[in-house]
Design a protein around this motif. Structure first.
Motif, PDB file in Angstrom:
ATOM      1  N   UNK A 104       0.780  -1.206   0.042  1.00  0.00           N
ATOM      2  CA  UNK A 104      -0.037   0.158   0.214  1.00  0.00           C
ATOM      3  C   UNK A 104       0.841   1.235   0.053  1.00  0.00           C
ATOM      4  N   UNK A 105       2.098   0.916   0.098  1.00  0.00           N
ATOM      5  CA  UNK A 105       3.144   2.291   0.066  1.00  0.00           C
ATOM      6  C   UNK A 105       3.374   2.855   1.310  1.00  0.00           C
ATOM      7  N   UNK A 106       3.402   2.174   2.521  1.00  0.00           N
ATOM      8  CA  UNK A 106       3.628   2.925   3.777  1.00  0.00           C
ATOM      9  C   UNK A 106       4.937   3.581   3.838  1.00  0.00           C
ATOM     10  N   UNK A 107       5.980   2.873   3.222  1.00  0.00           N
ATOM     11  CA  UNK A 107       7.302   3.661   3.171  1.00  0.00           C
ATOM     12  C   UNK A 107       7.328   5.007   2.557  1.00  0.00           C
ATOM     13  N   UNK A 108       6.672   4.753   1.213  1.00  0.00           N
ATOM     14  CA  UNK A 108       6.817   6.150   0.708  1.00  0.00           C
ATOM     15  C   UNK A 108       6.007   7.126   1.372  1.00  0.00           C
ATOM     16  N   UNK A 109       4.915   6.855   1.952  1.00  0.00           N
ATOM     17  CA  UNK A 109       4.159   7.828   2.884  1.00  0.00           C
ATOM     18  C   UNK A 109       4.881   8.182   4.108  1.00  0.00           C
ATOM     19  N   UNK A 110       5.572   7.449   4.695  1.00  0.00           N
ATOM     20  CA  UNK A 110       6.128   7.746   5.873  1.00  0.00           C
ATOM     21  C   UNK A 110       7.462   8.745   5.561  1.00  0.00           C
ATOM     22  N   UNK A 131       7.937  16.283   5.239  1.00  0.00           N
ATOM     23  CA  UNK A 131       7.199  17.441   5.427  1.00  0.00           C
ATOM     24  C   UNK A 131       7.333  18.110   6.874  1.00  0.00           C
ATOM     25  N   UNK A 132       7.735  17.110   7.885  1.00  0.00           N
ATOM     26  CA  UNK A 132       7.724  17.722   9.314  1.00  0.00           C
ATOM     27  C   UNK A 132       9.325  17.261   9.859  1.00  0.00           C
ATOM     28  N   UNK A 133      10.098  17.997   9.762  1.00  0.00           N
ATOM     29  CA  UNK A 133      11.526  17.696  10.133  1.00  0.00           C
ATOM     30  C   UNK A 133      11.546  17.240  11.630  1.00  0.00           C
ATOM     31  N   UNK A 134      10.652  17.957  12.378  1.00  0.00           N
ATOM     32  CA  UNK A 134      10.539  17.634  13.666  1.00  0.00           C
ATOM     33  C   UNK A 134      10.101  16.337  14.296  1.00  0.00           C
ATOM     34  N   UNK A 135       9.157  15.660  13.598  1.00  0.00           N
ATOM     35  CA  UNK A 135       8.660  14.335  13.984  1.00  0.00           C
ATOM     36  C   UNK A 135       9.227  13.426  12.721  1.00  0.00           C
ATOM     37  N   UNK A 136      10.056  13.497  12.062  1.00  0.00           N
ATOM     38  CA  UNK A 136      10.554  12.759  10.776  1.00  0.00           C
ATOM     39  C   UNK A 136      11.119  11.572  11.368  1.00  0.00           C
ATOM     40  N   UNK A 137      11.761  11.479  12.192  1.00  0.00           N
ATOM     41  CA  UNK A 137      12.350  10.156  12.684  1.00  0.00           C
ATOM     42  C   UNK A 137      11.353   9.270  13.071  1.00  0.00           C
ATOM     43  N   UNK A 138      10.437   9.715  14.005  1.00  0.00           N
ATOM     44  CA  UNK A 138       9.205   9.089  14.350  1.00  0.00           C
ATOM     45  C   UNK A 138       8.208   8.488  13.338  1.00  0.00           C
ATOM     46  N   UNK A 139       8.068   9.115  12.230  1.00  0.00           N
ATOM     47  CA  UNK A 139       7.242   8.665  11.245  1.00  0.00           C
ATOM     48  C   UNK A 139       8.083   7.432  10.708  1.00  0.00           C
ATOM     49  N   UNK A 140       9.285   7.617  10.383  1.00  0.00           N
ATOM     50  CA  UNK A 140       9.906   6.510   9.695  1.00  0.00           C
ATOM     51  C   UNK A 140      10.170   5.382  10.601  1.00  0.00           C
ATOM     52  N   UNK A 141      10.313   5.405  11.993  1.00  0.00           N
ATOM     53  CA  UNK A 141      10.360   4.579  13.006  1.00  0.00           C
ATOM     54  C   UNK A 141       9.038   3.826  13.042  1.00  0.00           C
ATOM     55  N   UNK A 142       7.819   4.288  13.097  1.00  0.00           N
ATOM     56  CA  UNK A 142       6.801   3.832  13.266  1.00  0.00           C
ATOM     57  C   UNK A 142       6.369   2.895  11.985  1.00  0.00           C
ATOM     58  N   UNK A 143       6.817   3.259  10.718  1.00  0.00           N
ATOM     59  CA  UNK A 143       6.570   2.571   9.651  1.00  0.00           C
ATOM     60  C   UNK A 143       7.445   1.311   9.697  1.00  0.00           C
ATOM     61  N   UNK A 144       8.698   1.413  10.102  1.00  0.00           N
ATOM     62  CA  UNK A 144       9.447   0.299  10.239  1.00  0.00           C
ATOM     63  C   UNK A 144       8.936  -0.654  11.288  1.00  0.00           C
ATOM     64  N   UNK A 145       8.340  -0.177  12.322  1.00  0.00           N
ATOM     65  CA  UNK A 145       7.867  -1.073  13.524  1.00  0.00           C
ATOM     66  C   UNK A 145       6.612  -1.943  12.824  1.00  0.00           C
ATOM     67  N   UNK A 146       6.029  -1.117  12.165  1.00  0.00           N
ATOM     68  CA  UNK A 146       4.696  -1.815  11.547  1.00  0.00           C
ATOM     69  C   UNK A 146       5.133  -2.707  10.443  1.00  0.00           C
ATOM     70  N   UNK A 147       6.090  -2.894   9.757  1.00  0.00           N
ATOM     71  CA  UNK A 147       6.575  -3.520   8.655  1.00  0.00           C
ATOM     72  C   UNK A 147       7.482  -4.701   8.818  1.00  0.00           C
TER      73      UNK A 147
END
Length: 70
Positions: free
Chosen positions: A14-20, A26-42
């Motif tokens: 479904x494209x979770x990695x591209x979306x993360x 778009x949000x440098x302050x929370x960027x790492x959290x978005x990427x970490x969450x995508x990795x945790x889910x996949x």
């Protein structure tokens, strides 16, 4: 019936990695959290194989996104 598929495979299709990555850019302050969450889910060693995706529907319907053959 479609699936079951490992959650990681389903979300990757479904494209979770591209979306993360887009959210992270778009949000440098929370960027790492978005990427970490995508990795945790996949990731297979996290939730990627622990949970499964399954869809029950009328067999006359087209194959839904995420359940296409690889």
């Amino acid at each position: 019936m479609h699936g079951p598929l490992p959650q990681g495979m389903f979300l990757a299709r479904l494209g979770i990695h591209a979306r993360a990555a887009a959210l992270a850019a778009a949000d440098a302050g929370r960027g790492r959290r978005h990427l970490a969450a995508a990795m945790r889910l996949t990731a297979p060693e996290a939730m990627g194989t622990l949970f499964k995706a399954l869809l029950l529907c009328d067999p006359r319907l087209p194959t839904p996104p995420g359940f296409e053959a690889a």
